[in-house]
Design a protein around this motif. Structure first.
Motif, PDB file in Angstrom:
ATOM      1  N   GLY A  58     -17.599 -21.474 -31.584  1.00 40.62           N
ATOM      2  CA  GLY A  58     -17.148 -21.702 -32.960  1.00 40.62           C
ATOM      3  C   GLY A  58     -18.241 -22.150 -33.894  1.00 40.62           C
ATOM      4  O   GLY A  58     -19.348 -21.636 -33.843  1.00 40.62           O
ATOM      5  N   GLY A  59     -17.908 -23.156 -34.699  1.00 41.60           N
ATOM      6  CA  GLY A  59     -18.804 -23.582 -35.772  1.00 41.60           C
ATOM      7  C   GLY A  59     -20.086 -24.225 -35.289  1.00 41.60           C
ATOM      8  O   GLY A  59     -21.107 -24.203 -35.974  1.00 41.60           O
ATOM      9  N   GLY A  60     -20.063 -24.813 -34.084  1.00 41.57           N
ATOM     10  CA  GLY A  60     -21.294 -25.320 -33.512  1.00 41.57           C
ATOM     11  C   GLY A  60     -21.777 -26.653 -34.039  1.00 41.57           C
ATOM     12  O   GLY A  60     -22.977 -26.918 -34.016  1.00 41.57           O
ATOM     13  N   SER A  61     -20.886 -27.521 -34.495  1.00 39.89           N
ATOM     14  CA  SER A  61     -21.369 -28.825 -34.997  1.00 39.89           C
ATOM     15  C   SER A  61     -21.989 -29.634 -33.865  1.00 39.89           C
ATOM     16  O   SER A  61     -22.957 -30.366 -34.074  1.00 39.89           O
ATOM     17  N   ASN A  62     -21.485 -29.479 -32.644  1.00 38.20           N
ATOM     18  CA  ASN A  62     -22.116 -30.174 -31.510  1.00 38.20           C
ATOM     19  C   ASN A  62     -23.477 -29.575 -31.197  1.00 38.20           C
ATOM     20  O   ASN A  62     -24.424 -30.307 -30.883  1.00 38.20           O
ATOM     21  N   MET A  63     -23.585 -28.261 -31.317  1.00 34.72           N
ATOM     22  CA  MET A  63     -24.885 -27.613 -31.090  1.00 34.72           C
ATOM     23  C   MET A  63     -25.890 -28.132 -32.116  1.00 34.72           C
ATOM     24  O   MET A  63     -27.021 -28.479 -31.759  1.00 34.72           O
ATOM     25  N   ALA A 109     -20.775 -26.378 -25.568  1.00 33.64           N
ATOM     26  CA  ALA A 109     -20.463 -27.150 -26.780  1.00 33.64           C
ATOM     27  C   ALA A 109     -19.434 -26.387 -27.589  1.00 33.64           C
ATOM     28  O   ALA A 109     -19.760 -25.610 -28.475  1.00 33.64           O
ATOM     29  N   GLY A 110     -18.174 -26.592 -27.212  1.00 38.15           N
ATOM     30  CA  GLY A 110     -17.130 -25.826 -27.870  1.00 38.15           C
ATOM     31  C   GLY A 110     -17.128 -24.394 -27.394  1.00 38.15           C
ATOM     32  O   GLY A 110     -16.892 -23.461 -28.145  1.00 38.15           O
ATOM     33  N   ILE A 132     -18.790 -31.055 -23.203  1.00 37.60           N
ATOM     34  CA  ILE A 132     -18.154 -32.148 -23.923  1.00 37.60           C
ATOM     35  C   ILE A 132     -16.688 -31.802 -24.122  1.00 37.60           C
ATOM     36  O   ILE A 132     -16.344 -30.660 -24.445  1.00 37.60           O
ATOM     37  N   HIS A 133     -15.842 -32.792 -23.831  1.00 32.92           N
ATOM     38  CA  HIS A 133     -14.399 -32.573 -23.899  1.00 32.92           C
ATOM     39  C   HIS A 133     -13.798 -33.664 -24.782  1.00 32.92           C
ATOM     40  O   HIS A 133     -14.120 -34.852 -24.595  1.00 32.92           O
ATOM     41  N   PRO A 134     -12.918 -33.296 -25.711  1.00 29.48           N
ATOM     42  CA  PRO A 134     -12.408 -34.277 -26.667  1.00 29.48           C
ATOM     43  C   PRO A 134     -11.244 -35.112 -26.136  1.00 29.48           C
ATOM     44  O   PRO A 134     -10.127 -35.091 -26.684  1.00 29.48           O
ATOM     45  N   LEU A 194     -14.756 -36.216 -33.346  1.00 26.41           N
ATOM     46  CA  LEU A 194     -15.900 -35.311 -33.509  1.00 26.41           C
ATOM     47  C   LEU A 194     -17.154 -36.065 -33.951  1.00 26.41           C
ATOM     48  O   LEU A 194     -18.256 -35.781 -33.488  1.00 26.41           O
ATOM     49  N   GLU A 221     -18.567 -37.416 -30.943  1.00 24.83           N
ATOM     50  CA  GLU A 221     -19.161 -36.363 -30.113  1.00 24.83           C
ATOM     51  C   GLU A 221     -20.610 -36.136 -30.507  1.00 24.83           C
ATOM     52  O   GLU A 221     -21.486 -35.959 -29.653  1.00 24.83           O
TER      53      GLU A 221
HETATM   54  C1  GRF Z   1     -15.157 -30.065 -30.252  1.00 22.16           C
HETATM   55  O1  GRF Z   1     -13.946 -30.673 -30.595  1.00 22.16           O
HETATM   56  C2  GRF Z   1     -15.405 -30.275 -28.792  1.00 22.16           C
HETATM   57  O2  GRF Z   1     -14.884 -31.479 -28.298  1.00 22.16           O
HETATM   58  C3  GRF Z   1     -14.652 -29.129 -28.176  1.00 22.16           C
HETATM   59  O3  GRF Z   1     -14.732 -28.052 -29.087  1.00 22.16           O
HETATM   60  C4  GRF Z   1     -15.096 -28.562 -30.363  1.00 22.16           C
HETATM   61  C5  GRF Z   1     -16.451 -28.006 -30.680  1.00 22.16           C
HETATM   62  O4  GRF Z   1     -16.640 -28.077 -32.025  1.00 22.16           O
HETATM   63  N1  GRF Z   1     -15.282 -28.770 -26.937  1.00 22.16           N
HETATM   64  P1  GRF Z   1     -18.042 -27.503 -32.594  1.00 22.16           P
HETATM   65  O5  GRF Z   1     -18.008 -25.993 -32.431  1.00 22.16           O
HETATM   66  O6  GRF Z   1     -19.149 -28.153 -31.785  1.00 22.16           O
HETATM   67  O7  GRF Z   1     -18.046 -27.935 -34.021  1.00 22.16           O
END
Ligand code: GRF
Length: 198
Positions: free
Chosen positions: A12-17, A89-90, A110-112, A173, A176
């Motif tokens: 997805g959007g990759g905010s964790n990346m 990461a998502g 990572i798990h929410p 988030l 995270e």
């Molecule tokens: C986050 O909520 C994470 O916990 C889950 O998927 C989402 C990833 O969001 N694994 P993002 O793509 O990193 O914004």
């Protein structure tokens, strides 16, 4: 010092990346080597390219339910990038035991939720339904069983009166984005001591 090479998988959007990539600077023992998605349109691919990180994608849809065939394709750009560590990461595809075993001890997710609570999806709504007073996120080593594996870090947030799942998800988030970089830095240095954030 040669840096540890980190591949990041996302859907997805990759905010964790973004949080992970932006943390890998200076004396950090790792550097990103690839951002890989199962979706050509994943917003995270654009953000990675903007940061100069090589990207690739393998669309999972042509493989229908044949997970092994999809993973065989996914392995190609992954092996080409020669990662030492993989960060999910998502990444929203379930990986087979065969794939996971090839990265044993070198793949994080990572798990929410505060595992072992709420494995699987819709974790924030489930925490609200249960009336939990706190919630959070977990980074763990990936093993064949979904959302299981040794815990490498957790961050806790309060559940506030009237929270919607979206409000709670946003609060999680934020954590995270603190937790995952802290865990990766420690893990890349060979330290598996869990990171515990308030
Ligand atoms: C986050 O909520 C994470 O916990 C889950 O998927 C989402 C990833 O969001 N694994 P993002 O793509 O990193 O914004």
């Amino acid at each position: 010092m040669t840096h540890k090479r980190v591949a990041i998988l996302l859907s997805g959007g990759g905010s964790n990346m973004v949080a992970l990539v932006d943390s890998m600077t200076g004396d950090h023992p790792a550097r990103p080597c690839l951002v890989l998605s199962n979706d050509a349109k994943a917003g995270g691919l654009v953000k990675a390219a903007e940061r100069g990180v090589p990207t690739a994608y393998v669309d999972h849809r042509p493989f229908k339910g044949d997970r092994a065939a999809f993973e065989a394709e996914l392995m190609k750009p992954l092996l080409a990038a020669e990662p030492d560590i993989i960060c999910l990461a998502g990444f929203m595809r379930v990986l087979t035991a065969g794939f996971v075993s090839q990265w044993n001890g070198r793949m994080l997710n990572i798990h929410p939720s505060l595992l072992p609570k709420y494995k699987g999806l819709h974790t924030h709504a489930r925490a609200l339904e249960a009336g939990d007073s706190e919630h959070g996120c977990t980074v763990h080593e990936v093993t064949a069983e979904l959302d299981d594996g040794p815990i490498l870090g957790q961050a806790r947030v309060p559940v506030l009166p009237g929270d919607t799942p979206e409000q709670l998800a946003a609060r999680v988030l934020e954590q995270e984005h603190r937790l995952y970089p802290a865990v990766l830095r420690r893990f890349a240095a060979g330290d598996r001591t869990p990171v515990l954030l308030g």
